[in-house]
Design an enzyme around this catalytic site. Structure first.
Site, PDB file in Angstrom:
ATOM      1  N   GLU A 110       0.834  -1.195   0.000  1.00  0.00           N
ATOM      2  CA  GLU A 110       0.000   0.000   0.000  1.00  0.00           C
ATOM      3  C   GLU A 110       0.874   1.253   0.000  1.00  0.00           C
ATOM      4  O   GLU A 110       2.090   1.174   0.192  1.00  0.00           O
ATOM      5  CB  GLU A 110      -0.905   0.016   1.247  1.00  0.00           C
ATOM      6  CG  GLU A 110      -1.714  -1.250   1.456  1.00  0.00           C
ATOM      7  CD  GLU A 110      -2.406  -1.276   2.815  1.00  0.00           C
ATOM      8  OE1 GLU A 110      -2.375  -0.237   3.512  1.00  0.00           O
ATOM      9  OE2 GLU A 110      -2.958  -2.321   3.188  1.00  0.00           O
ATOM     10  N   LYS A 123       2.061   4.819   1.766  1.00  0.00           N
ATOM     11  CA  LYS A 123       2.150   5.417   3.103  1.00  0.00           C
ATOM     12  C   LYS A 123       1.836   6.905   2.957  1.00  0.00           C
ATOM     13  O   LYS A 123       2.683   7.694   2.554  1.00  0.00           O
ATOM     14  CB  LYS A 123       3.528   5.224   3.716  1.00  0.00           C
ATOM     15  CG  LYS A 123       3.628   5.740   5.152  1.00  0.00           C
ATOM     16  CD  LYS A 123       5.013   5.501   5.732  1.00  0.00           C
ATOM     17  CE  LYS A 123       5.054   5.941   7.191  1.00  0.00           C
ATOM     18  NZ  LYS A 123       4.756   7.365   7.377  1.00  0.00           N
ATOM     19  N   ASP A 152       0.927  10.824   3.702  1.00  0.00           N
ATOM     20  CA  ASP A 152       1.423  11.851   4.612  1.00  0.00           C
ATOM     21  C   ASP A 152       0.252  12.737   4.992  1.00  0.00           C
ATOM     22  O   ASP A 152       0.061  13.833   4.454  1.00  0.00           O
ATOM     23  CB  ASP A 152       2.528  12.663   3.938  1.00  0.00           C
ATOM     24  CG  ASP A 152       3.329  13.475   4.950  1.00  0.00           C
ATOM     25  OD1 ASP A 152       3.131  13.267   6.161  1.00  0.00           O
ATOM     26  OD2 ASP A 152       4.145  14.305   4.536  1.00  0.00           O
ATOM     27  N   TYR A 208      -7.545   2.223   4.860  1.00  0.00           N
ATOM     28  CA  TYR A 208      -6.509   1.199   4.722  1.00  0.00           C
ATOM     29  C   TYR A 208      -6.543   0.126   5.809  1.00  0.00           C
ATOM     30  O   TYR A 208      -5.738  -0.799   5.799  1.00  0.00           O
ATOM     31  CB  TYR A 208      -5.109   1.828   4.667  1.00  0.00           C
ATOM     32  CG  TYR A 208      -4.773   2.764   5.809  1.00  0.00           C
ATOM     33  CD1 TYR A 208      -4.647   2.325   7.122  1.00  0.00           C
ATOM     34  CD2 TYR A 208      -4.556   4.113   5.554  1.00  0.00           C
ATOM     35  CE1 TYR A 208      -4.322   3.184   8.149  1.00  0.00           C
ATOM     36  CE2 TYR A 208      -4.226   4.995   6.578  1.00  0.00           C
ATOM     37  CZ  TYR A 208      -4.109   4.520   7.880  1.00  0.00           C
ATOM     38  OH  TYR A 208      -3.792   5.387   8.900  1.00  0.00           O
ATOM     39  N   LYS A 242      10.153   3.617   3.849  1.00  0.00           N
ATOM     40  CA  LYS A 242      10.190   5.001   3.387  1.00  0.00           C
ATOM     41  C   LYS A 242      11.078   5.178   2.165  1.00  0.00           C
ATOM     42  O   LYS A 242      11.934   4.352   1.861  1.00  0.00           O
ATOM     43  CB  LYS A 242      10.668   5.918   4.514  1.00  0.00           C
ATOM     44  CG  LYS A 242       9.643   6.115   5.633  1.00  0.00           C
ATOM     45  CD  LYS A 242       9.996   7.319   6.481  1.00  0.00           C
ATOM     46  CE  LYS A 242       8.886   7.636   7.476  1.00  0.00           C
ATOM     47  NZ  LYS A 242       9.170   8.877   8.231  1.00  0.00           N
ATOM     48  N   CYS A 255      24.053  44.713 -11.074  1.00  0.00           N
ATOM     49  CA  CYS A 255      24.193  43.336 -11.544  1.00  0.00           C
ATOM     50  C   CYS A 255      25.523  42.753 -11.074  1.00  0.00           C
ATOM     51  O   CYS A 255      26.576  43.366 -11.281  1.00  0.00           O
ATOM     52  CB  CYS A 255      24.110  43.291 -13.073  1.00  0.00           C
ATOM     53  SG  CYS A 255      24.475  41.666 -13.772  1.00  0.00           S
ATOM     54  N   CYS A 301      27.768  42.159 -14.609  1.00  0.00           N
ATOM     55  CA  CYS A 301      28.272  43.245 -15.465  1.00  0.00           C
ATOM     56  C   CYS A 301      28.289  44.606 -14.785  1.00  0.00           C
ATOM     57  O   CYS A 301      28.820  45.569 -15.337  1.00  0.00           O
ATOM     58  CB  CYS A 301      27.457  43.332 -16.751  1.00  0.00           C
ATOM     59  SG  CYS A 301      25.768  43.966 -16.507  1.00  0.00           S
ATOM     60  N   CYS A 307      18.632  42.920 -14.307  1.00  0.00           N
ATOM     61  CA  CYS A 307      19.808  43.644 -14.783  1.00  0.00           C
ATOM     62  C   CYS A 307      19.412  44.443 -16.017  1.00  0.00           C
ATOM     63  O   CYS A 307      18.751  43.926 -16.918  1.00  0.00           O
ATOM     64  CB  CYS A 307      20.930  42.661 -15.122  1.00  0.00           C
ATOM     65  SG  CYS A 307      22.272  43.383 -16.087  1.00  0.00           S
ATOM     66  N   CYS A 324      25.350  42.175 -20.917  1.00  0.00           N
ATOM     67  CA  CYS A 324      25.642  41.418 -19.703  1.00  0.00           C
ATOM     68  C   CYS A 324      26.076  40.012 -20.080  1.00  0.00           C
ATOM     69  O   CYS A 324      25.373  39.316 -20.817  1.00  0.00           O
ATOM     70  CB  CYS A 324      24.403  41.365 -18.806  1.00  0.00           C
ATOM     71  SG  CYS A 324      24.611  40.338 -17.338  1.00  0.00           S
TER      72      CYS A 324
END
Length: 693
Positions: free
Chosen positions: A126, A128, A130, A243, A333, A427, A430, A445, A451
Site C-alpha cells: 500500500e 504510506k 502523509d 486502509y 520510506k 548586476c 556586469c 539587470c 551582460c
C-alpha cells in the site's frame, strides 16, 4: 569554543533525557500545534538515536519515553475518545533502498520458521500517506463518531468536521456489520493545498489578522480537522483513504485476508488507493517499491513511503506484536524530501531575461535522492519573508525534478544577529543597474545583451530548435565562446569561422565544420522564429506568430507604437510595452541590423488577413507520442486555429490530446474530468488539417 571541543560527551542517561525532551517538544509541535519545526527525517534520526540508547541500556527505559507511545495528545478543546482497538504505529524500515523490502520479508520468514524450500509469503502493498490518521465508527450503518489517533489509546472527537469530507460515507450498505470502525488517512491534494495557500496569501495581503500559510499539505489537513467551527473545516478541501479497520461486531462473513478486507471496504463506498496491490514474495515488494517511487512526484497527494502487510489474517495473528508494533507490517520510506542544513552564503544569479535570483549556497545535504548544495530563494521578497540569513539552519526540500528550495528557517538555532538579505542594486555580473519595475517582484539587470550572463542565455535561446535552430550550439560551447571573449555579441556567432572554432578546447575539426554548416543553414529562417529568438520579454512563439501575421514586416514591428502593438491579437498592454521598450533600445536595434548584415533572411509581406479561428479561447495540452504528427507539428496546427497550447493540465484545460505512452498529464486530466482526445479527434476539430498532415 575550545571548551566545547574538549568537553566530555553526555552520559547515556543524560543524552536519553535530552532526546526525550526534544522528541516530546517536536511531537507537540507536530501533532498538537500542527506547526513542525524540523522535517520528519530529522525527527526520525533523533527517535532512532533514543531507541539505540534504550536498547543498549534497558535500565534507562521509562514509561513516558516517546518510543513507548504512538505520539500526540488530546487537545482540551475536543472530547476525548478511547479507542476500542488501539491505533498502533507501524515499524519503519530504515533502509530506504529497495533492499529494505527484502529485509522485511526475511524477518517475516524467520518469525514463521520458513525455509528456502517453503513457498513465498503473500503480502499486500500500500501507499504510506502523509496525512492525519483517522478512525471512523459506524453503528447500524451510520457514521456516529470520527476520532484522531491521539496517543493511540485516546484520540479526539472530530466527527462534525469529518462529516464535511465528501469521500467519507455517512451511511453504509445493509450488509455492513452492526459495529464497524474504519481506519484511514485524511489528507489534502497538492493542487488544493496550493489553492488554499494562495487564498491565505490573498487574505494576508488584504490585511486579515490571524491568517497564515501552511508549510505542507499534511499540516493544512490537520489544521482543517481541528477547526472548532465546522463551517471553516468545510471550506478546506479534504480527502480520505481507507486502509484498515478497528473494532468489528456482528460480522458473519469476515474475510480471511487483508486485501479482501480492503476490497470489502471499497465495496461499501470507502476510497482505497488504486495502487494497493497483492505482492507475493520479496521480489514483488521490491518491484512495488520501485514502481511507486518512480511515479511518486506525479501523484496528486504526498506520500513518504509504502507499507507492506502480510495478507493472511491468520498469519498476522501468529506473528503478533513487539512493543506495540505489529511484526506483520512495516513502513518502507523513500529518501526524505526535506532535510536540515546550513546556509553558507547567499549568491545572486542572473537569468536570460536579466532576472536576479537569490540562491542559498548550502552545506552539502542528501535530500530527495541527490546531494544538494544550492537552493533557490526565488526573489528578495520571498527571501525576506522567510528571513533566510547566512549561517542559518534551514529546512531544504527537493521533490523529483523540482529545483531545491528553502522551506523555512529554524530561528532558535540562529547564532547572533546576521544581516538580513538585501538584493544588490547592481548586476553581480556586469555591474549594470538592477531595476525593479512597478508591480513586479523581480529585480532585473538593465545591461541586456551587454551582460555576460544574459549573453550566454540569449545565444542559447536564439539557437534553440523552436527559434532559428543552430544544431550543435549547446551550453558548453556557448559558455566557452563567451568566457574566452571570442563571442561578445549575438551577431559574433555568425562571424565564427572554421579556424576559430577548431582552435577551441575539445573541438574536433569535424565538429567545427558541422557548426559552421549549421550556422549557414540557420540564416534562412522565418519572421516568427527570428522574433521569438530575440528573447523579447513576454514574447513567446504564439505572440511572435501573431506579430508577424499582423505587421508582415520586421521594420513595422520595430517602429510600432505601444497603441499599434496593442491592436495585435494576444498582445496586451504589458506585452506591448515590453516589445516597444526592447526596440527602443539602440543596442537591440544594432543587434538586429548586424544579424541582417550577417545574412539572416526571411520572407516578408503585407499584413495578413486573420484566418478563421475555430479554436479561439480553447486550451490544449499535448502528451505522449502521436501516430503521424510530432508534438511541434500538432502545436503549430492548434495555434494556427487560435488555440492555446499549455504545458500542464488544470481545471481550465479544455482538451488533453493523448498519444502512446501518455504519462501523468493524462492521469491528471482524468482526475479533473478534462476531455481526453486522440490525434484523429484533434484533427477532426481542424477543418483543413487532415490534408496537411
Amino acid at each position: 569554543m575550545t571548551d566545547d571541543l574538549f568537553a566530555e560527551p553526555p552520559s547515556p542517561a543524560a543524552r536519553a533525557a535530552e532526546l526525550r525532551a526534544q522528541l516530546h517538544h517536536h511531537a507537540h509541535r507536530y501533532y498538537t500545534l500542527d506547526d513542525p519545526e524540523i522535517p520528519d527525517a530529522e525527527y526520525d534520526k533523533l527517535f532512532r538515536e533514543l531507541q539505540s540508547i534504550e536498547a543498549a541500556h534497558p535500565e534507562l527505559l521509562t514509561s513516558d519515553s516517546p518510543t513507548q507511545r504512538v505520539g500526540g495528545r488530546v487537545l482540551e478543546m475536543f472530547t476525548p475518545v478511547r479507542h476500542a482497538v488501539p491505533m498502533l504505529s507501524i515499524n519503519t524500515e530504515t533502509d530506504t533502498e529497495p533492499s529494505g523490502a527484502r529485509n522485511f520479508d526475511a524477518r517475516v520468514r524467520r518469525a514463521l520458521g520458513l525455509t528456502e524450500a517453503d513457498p513465498p509469503v503473500d503480502y499486500v502493498a500500500e501507499l504510506k500517506f502523509d496525512g492525519l490518521a483517522m478512525s471512523l465508527r459506524y453503528e447500524d450503518g451510520v457514521l456516529v463518531q470520527a476520532a484522531t489517533r491521539g496517543d493511540g489509546e485516546v484520540g479526539e472527537d472530530v466527527t462534525t468536521n469529518i462529516r464535511t469530507i465528501s469521500q467519507v460515507p455517512l451511511r453504509l450498505p445493509a450488509d455492513a456489520p452492526p459495529v464497524l470502525e474504519v481506519r484511514g488517512e485524511v489528507y489534502m491534494r497538492r493542487d488544493q493545498f496550493e489553492a488554499l495557500n494562495e487564498a491565505q496569501r490573498a487574505k494576508m495581503a488584504a490585511g486579515a489578522k490571524g491568517e497564515k500559510t501552511f508549510v505542507n499539505p499534511r499540516n493544512a489537513a490537520a489544521g482543517a480537522v481541528r477547526q472548532l467551527d465546522s463551517r471553516i473545516a468545510a471550506q478546506r478541501p479534504l480527502s480520505f483513504f481507507a486502509y484498515s479497520w478497528g473494532e468489528v461486531q456482528g460480522d458473519t462473513a469476515a474475510p480471511a485476508t487483508q486485501y479482501d478486507w480492503l476490497m470489502r471496504l471499497k465495496g461499501w463506498g470507502f476510497p482505497v488507493a488504486e495502487q494497493t496491490a497483492k505482492a507475493t514474495g520479496a521480489d514483488a515488494l521490491v518491484a512495488f517499491h520501485q514502481r511507486v517511487g518512480a511515479s511518486r512526484d506525479q501523484l496528486p497527494y504526498d506520500i513518504d513511503g509504502v507499507v507492506y502487510k502480510v495478507d493472511s489474517l491468520a498469519l498476522q495473528k501468529r506473528l503478533g506484536f513487539v512493543t506495540r508494533e505489529p511484526r506483520w507490517a512495516v513502513a518502507h520510506k523513500y529518501p526524505a524530501q526535506e532535510q536540515l542544513t546550513t546556509v553558507l552564503a547567499i549568491d545572486v544569479q542572473v537569468g536570460r531575461t536579466g532576472k536576479l535570483t537569490p540562491v542559498a549556497k548550502l552545506a552539502p545535504v542528501f535530500v530527495g535522492g541527490v546531494t544538494v548544495t544550492n537552493a533557490t530563494l526565488h526573489n528578495e521578497d520571498e527571501a525576506r519573508r522567510k528571513d533566510v540569513r547566512v549561517g542559518d539552519t534551514v529546512v531544504v526540500r527537493r521533490a523529483g525534478d523540482v529545483i531545491p528550495e528553502v522551506v523555512s528557517v529554524l530561528l532558535d538555532k540562529r547564532i547572533g544577529e546576521p544581516a538580513p538579505f538585501t538584493m544588490p542594486r547592481s548586476c553581480p555580473v556586469c555591474g549594470s543597474e538592477a531595476v525593479r519595475e512597478e508591480g513586479e517582484v523581480d529585480f532585473r539587470c538593465s545591461g541586456g545583451l551587454f551582460c555576460g550572463a544574459q549573453r550566454k542565455q540569449a545565444i542559447l535561446h536564439f539557437a534553440q530548435r523552436r527559434a532559428v535552430e543552430v544544431e550543435g550550439l549547446g551550453d558548453k560551447l556557448v559558455e566557452q565562446l563567451v568566457d574566452t571573449g571570442v563571442v561578445k555579441t549575438l551577431p559574433d556567432v555568425y562571424r565564427l569561422g572554421f579556424t576559430a572554432l577548431a582552435g577551441l578546447d575539445r573541438m574536433a575539426e569535424k565538429s567545427a565544420k558541422n557548426i559552421v554548416e549549421a550556422l549557414e543553414k540557420s540564416k534562412r529562417t522565418t519572421l516568427p522564429r527570428f522574433l521569438f529568438g530575440l528573447g523579447i520579454r513576454h514574447v513567446g512563439e504564439a505572440t511572435a506568430k501573431e506579430l508577424a501575421r499582423h505587421f508582415g514586416q520586421l521594420d513595422r514591428i520595430m517602429d510600432a507604437s505601444v497603441e499599434a502593438l496593442s491592436e495585435v491579437s494576444d498582445v496586451g498592454p504589458v506585452v506591448a510595452q515590453s516589445i516597444h521598450t526592447f526596440f527602443e533600445q539602440a543596442h537591440n536595434r544594432e543587434v538586429v541590423e548586424q544579424l541582417r548584415a550577417c545574412g539572416l533572411t526571411w520572407e516578408e509581406g503585407e499584413p495578413a488577413e486573420r484566418a478563421p479561428q475555430p479554436l479561439a479561447g480553447k486550451t490544449f495540452v499535448l502528451t505522449g507520442t502521436f501516430p503521424s504528427l510530432s508534438r511541434d507539428q500538432a502545436k503549430d496546427l492548434l495555434e494556427a486555429a487560435g488555440a492555446k497550447v499549455a504545458g500542464s493540465v488544470s481545471k481550465k484545460t479544455d482538451y488533453v490530446v493523448a498519444g502512446a505512452e501518455a504519462g501523468s498529464k493524462l492521469e491528471k486530466a482524468q482526475s479533473l474530468g478534462v476531455t481526453v482526445i486522440d490525434e484523429a479527434q484533434m484533427l477532426a476539430l481542424l477543418p483543413n488539417a487532415q490534408g496537411d498532415s
